[in-house]
Every structure is written in C-alpha cells, then in structure tokens.
Design a protein around this motif. Sequence first.
Motif, short mmCIF file in Angstrom:
data_model
loop_
_atom_site.label_atom_id
_atom_site.label_comp_id
_atom_site.label_asym_id
_atom_site.label_seq_id
_atom_site.Cartn_x
_atom_site.Cartn_y
_atom_site.Cartn_z
N ALA A 1 -10.25 23.76 -9.80
CA ALA A 1 -11.54 23.92 -10.48
C ALA A 1 -11.55 23.06 -11.74
N VAL A 2 -12.66 22.35 -11.97
CA VAL A 2 -12.77 21.47 -13.13
C VAL A 2 -14.13 21.65 -13.77
N THR A 3 -14.21 21.29 -15.04
CA THR A 3 -15.47 21.28 -15.79
C THR A 3 -15.57 19.96 -16.54
N THR A 4 -16.75 19.36 -16.48
CA THR A 4 -16.95 18.09 -17.16
C THR A 4 -18.38 18.04 -17.69
N THR B 1 -26.25 18.89 -8.19
CA THR B 1 -27.44 18.07 -8.38
C THR B 1 -28.05 18.39 -9.74
N ILE B 2 -28.12 17.38 -10.59
CA ILE B 2 -28.65 17.56 -11.93
C ILE B 2 -30.05 16.97 -11.98
N THR B 3 -31.01 17.72 -12.44
CA THR B 3 -32.38 17.23 -12.57
C THR B 3 -32.85 17.41 -14.00
N THR B 4 -33.62 16.45 -14.47
CA THR B 4 -34.20 16.53 -15.81
C THR B 4 -35.38 15.58 -15.89
N THR B 5 -36.08 15.60 -16.99
CA THR B 5 -37.19 14.66 -17.22
C THR B 5 -36.97 13.95 -18.54
N TYR C 1 -29.47 6.01 -23.39
CA TYR C 1 -30.53 5.02 -23.54
C TYR C 1 -30.25 4.22 -24.81
N LYS C 2 -29.99 2.93 -24.63
CA LYS C 2 -29.64 2.04 -25.73
C LYS C 2 -28.45 2.58 -26.54
N GLY C 3 -27.45 3.10 -25.81
CA GLY C 3 -26.22 3.56 -26.43
C GLY C 3 -26.26 4.96 -26.98
N SER C 4 -27.43 5.62 -26.98
CA SER C 4 -27.54 6.97 -27.52
C SER C 4 -27.69 7.98 -26.39
N VAL C 5 -27.11 9.17 -26.58
CA VAL C 5 -27.20 10.23 -25.59
C VAL C 5 -28.58 10.90 -25.71
N ILE C 6 -29.32 10.90 -24.60
CA ILE C 6 -30.64 11.53 -24.62
C ILE C 6 -30.67 12.81 -23.79
N PHE C 7 -29.59 13.07 -23.05
CA PHE C 7 -29.50 14.31 -22.28
C PHE C 7 -28.04 14.55 -21.94
N LYS C 8 -27.62 15.83 -21.99
CA LYS C 8 -26.26 16.17 -21.57
C LYS C 8 -26.23 17.58 -21.00
N LYS C 9 -25.29 17.79 -20.09
CA LYS C 9 -25.18 19.09 -19.44
C LYS C 9 -23.75 19.28 -18.93
N HIS C 10 -23.18 20.45 -19.17
CA HIS C 10 -21.85 20.77 -18.66
C HIS C 10 -21.98 21.25 -17.21
#
Length: 675
Positions: A217-220, A246-250, A226-235
């Motif tokens: 079992a692993v977690t990441t 499957t990761i979904t976002t807008t 976008y242009k080097g900056s994080v605009i979305f993250k999820k564990h």
Amino acid sequence: MQTETILYIILAFLLSLSVAFFQYFYKIKVRSKVNVFLFTSRSISIFLLLLLLINPVIEQKQLIDKKPILSILVDNSVSIKYFKQDTVVNDLVAAFKANKSLNTKFAIDYFRFGNSLDVLDSIAFTASQTNIYDALQGIEDLQKNTIAPVVLISDGNQTTGNVYEYFKSNKNIYPIVIGDTTLHRDIKITQLNVNKYSYLNNKFPIECRVLYEGKEAVTTQFRLFYKGSVIFKKHISFTEKKNIQTITTTIKSTKEGIQYYTASIGKLKNEKNEKNNHKTFSVEVLNEQTKVLILTSIFHPDLGALKKAIETNKQRSIVIENIKNKKFKLSDFQLIILYQPNDNFINIFKELKTEKSNYFVITGTHTKWSFLNEIQSNFTKTPVDQTQDYGAIFNKSFLTFGQKEIAFDSYPPLKDVFGSISINTTYDALLYQNISGIETSTPLLAFFENENQKSAVLFGENIWKWRAASFLNTNSFQDFDMFISNCMQYLASTKKRERLSIAYKHIYPANGPVSITAFYLDKNYQFDSRALLHLKLTHTTTKISQNVPFSLQQNSFEVFAEGLLPGDYEFDVLVEGQKIGKRGVFKVTKYQIEEQFSTANKKKLTTLAEKTKGKLHVVATHNVLINELIQDSRYFTAQKTVSKKKQLIEWQLILFVIVFLLSLEWFVRKYYGKI
C-alpha cells in the motif's frame, strides 16, 4: 512441343521445297548437278527462314525445392535502448544469421518494426512508437498461404495500434521477450482527458487516470502545474487490488491563447521509472464562442445528431428552434442552419439576404421545393412525387477548406425527393451523388460564396445515420464530428477566404516527428501545386533556427521535422515569391512515450504465443528455440514442379547459316551465268 507448332514446321518444309522446285526444276528438261545444288541450298535457306518466324519452343518440367519461410521481426523502438537491451538484440539477430542448420532449412526474412514495418538493413532503435499489431499484419499480408513461422524479438510494450495479444493468424508466432520481466513498483499516468478548447474566465474539466503496479500500500500526491506553480493537488492512495485512481477537477482559464499544463504524480520510494510520472497537455483559450441556430418545422433525429456533432467543439454552442417561434434574433448567431425549409421560412430567407448572413440548407422529404426554388437563386430542383436514396462520393479536388476522406462511400444513403438538380452559380462540391451504385457529377453537398456571403446545401436527410456509421466503422464519432466541425468553421467565419492555412498539434513527444500540414491556393482560389513552401523553425530558448522545405502531398503540403530538442518552438510557414505567411507555436516535451514502461510485457507476449500455437522464449533460451525450429516437422521443404519454355533453335546460328547459303547460292548462279 505443341501439335500446332509441328504442323507449322511441316508446312514450312513443304513450302520451302515447293518454292525451290518451282525456281530450279519447273519446266526444265535437263537437270544438272548445279540445279540440284541450288535447289538444295534454296530449300534449306527458306526453311530455316520460316523456322525463325515460327520460333518453336519446347516445355521442360523441373522439380525445385521450396524452403519454408522464417520471418524474424525485430523491435526497433527507443524502449529497447532505454532498457539497455540493444546489444542483446543485435547478438540475437547475429545468432540467427550464423546458424547454418537453420539457414539450410529455412529461407529467412529479417524485418524491423516500430511505427511501421521495414526490411531489416540496420537497427538503430530510434522508432518513437511501437506497433506490434501492424507488424504482424504486414507479415500476414506478405506471406499468405505459406508455411511461415514468425519469431518476434520485442519487449512486448506497444504504444499504438490494435490489441496485438489476440492477433489471429495461421502462422505460429514465437516471441523472444527482451528486457526485465520482474515486476517493479511503479506509478504512472496512463490517460489524460481534457478539452482542446476553453473560454476566457470559464472553467474546463480535467480527468486523469493513474495506475499503480506493486504489492504494498502506498500514498502519494497528484499535482497540476501551470507556469511552474501548483494550481491543484490531491493525496491519493493505492493497494495491490485498488491500483487505479481517477482524479477529476476543473481549472479556470485566465489567459487567452495556447496554455500549457503539467500533470504530475509524486515519486514512490525505490521507483525504477520516473519518466511516466509526468505528462504535459495544452488547452487553447478562446475569447469568444460561435453560436449556431437550427431552424426547423419538424422533429427529426438529424437535429440531435447535428447538435452533438457541433458541440463536441466547445467553442461552439447550438440552439434548435421551431420556425414559428419568434423569440430568436438572427443577429445573435454566426450561422443559421435551415432544416427542410417550407413556406414558413420566407421571412428568414429575406432577412438572410438583407443582412448577408451565412446559412446552411438541408433538404429532405419534407422540403417544399416550389418555395425553395423561388426564394433563393443558388440552386433549383425539379421534384417528382417519389423519394430516392443518395449515396455519397468524396470529391478529392475539393478546395474550399481541408477535409480528408472518411469513407463517405461506406455511409448509409441520404433520402430526398427524386428530381434533377441545377446549380445556377459558382460552387465547390465536397460530395457528389451516388444513385443506385452509379456515380454522378451532381453535388450532394455543395458550398457557395457570393458577395461575401457563404452558404451551403445538403441534398438529403438522415445524416444521423452517418454519425452512427462513423462509430461502427471506427469505434468513435470523431471522423463524422470533425467533418461537421470543418463545415461549421468555414460557414460560420466572416473572414475573407484565406489562401494559406495550416494544421498542426500544440504538443509533440520527444524523439517523435513533428508534422505540419499547409494548404495553399492561388489568386483564383485553386490549389497551387507549383508553389514552394518553407518552414522556418526556431527554438525559443536556444534561438537555434532551421529552414525545412515542404513536400507536395496530393492537395496539400507537408513537412516533417525530426530530432528536435525539448522546449518551446515558434515557426513561420512562408510561400516563396509571395507576401503570404502563417505563424504558430508548439512544444516538444521531455516525455518519450516509449519510456513509460518499467518492465517488459511478458504476459501479452505469452498470450500471443498461446493463441497462435507458438511458444514464448527468453533471451537465454534462444538456442532452444532455434533447435525446435530445426527439428519441427511442420516446417518442411516442399518440392514444386515448374514448367519452363526453352527455344528449340539458336537464332544467331540459324541466321548465319541462312546468310551463308543465300550468299553461296548467289555466287554459284553468278559463276554459271544463271543471273
């Protein structure tokens, strides 16, 4: 020798005797020895001359040995070198070539494959993609109805093409798996779904599928940049059984133009392959949306099919209204589709003519032709009281805009009332009518451009069947939807027709060919095959530039640039001797699709071997495979009877004898005064 030839020889012999007898013995009372000699010489020379004309041949039958064919397919893709197995593959090929017993039993053909199948002359392991299915199909087509086992030297990782492990063949396939078959812990982005277009200040959806290979079992963390900056993250977490997420976002579009984003998965501890943890994608942000109005007086499945096809391009929206509804304004729309017009459309046509708005007429069994013939002047039809099915034939010379052939002739026929069609102005037909299997020069889909007003007509209903057929043929609506999109793009545009247009992708993988297509018209808007086009390509960071000429491809020009360094590129497409050009940008990513794999795919190669009654081998057992092929009684040398025709006479010698005899006869006659 044939009986007919023997009869000709006998007739030639008798004819030569007759001619010589008539010349030297007919009505001659005293027969001297000289006459006998001359008679003999003339008979032989005439007979030999006729024999040359007959040219008799004899048929000889020979038994020849036909060896079974052994095809050896060698994976020439980048992944072989990435796995550091290039030397191993070269040694394997050398081992097959060096085995005398194997080469005595088989006629061995060597091929290499990657993007395509080629005869093996050298192996550089530079193919940017692997298509095992097409390679096997190529051998199947090349060696039909022959005893031809196949040795497949590959890591089994396919990046494009049909599923190869269930390939159907009457040939036995013996895969030799290359590379590490040990399952290593690995996490990778396998699929990324995103719209090509978005609108300024709107949100667009992103769907990313992540696959985990491992037992613990692993977690990441999943992140979007976008242009080097994080605009979305999820564990996200994975187990051996729950190995797909499957990761979904807008994401909100904040800047107009082509925008690049990167999806990334955090590295696992002791992960062998990190290159498949990242994937770059692009979205073109638009500042306006094309609105299309469909006006109709009936309900029909075509309306829904058109709506779905048009709105697959998110830069377009469609509204369907009944013609009796007065709530719409034509000025709010860039294109009006008039579905099966009747008397109720009279005010719409008048307004279209006044405003010079672009429109698209679709006719069918409910169209009132007496009204349509009178209200517009582009075309007329003399209908009769019966319907007719009209198949489609693609016009390869269509020049109004770029449209590829998508097997239009395989689509179901459209239905319309029967009657003769007259076109009263200049037009360009994209499709012609096929009536009961007879190809005609009558347009089925035609485009007009008069006084800055664009219009089109499709003579037939049931286009919804075309969309269904497109899905059945290709397992996707894409071909049909793109066809409709091309029509909408041309008709909805108010710009003057461009003489130069280009088509290209915004992202290309590393080591892959960069393809750009250009479409150039002369001043009369006819395709100009004499034009010389050049691509000026510049890396925005290094400022290194190169100039590449386009090559002519039927009704377009195309250029391929290979070996480009990763990074952002600007390019200009220029027409030599003309002040016409186009500019564009694209990105070459560091990601190589062939480097997404961490192990060889032994499972798929095993399935392929079992389905074709072959056997899987590893590099260490290649000698066992060679011995099995040598000893296998299914592969045997067959004897074949071959008939060969051989000339019975040597014409050079016969010709020399004829000249000699005729010359000798002349001298003898001259000597004895018979001339």
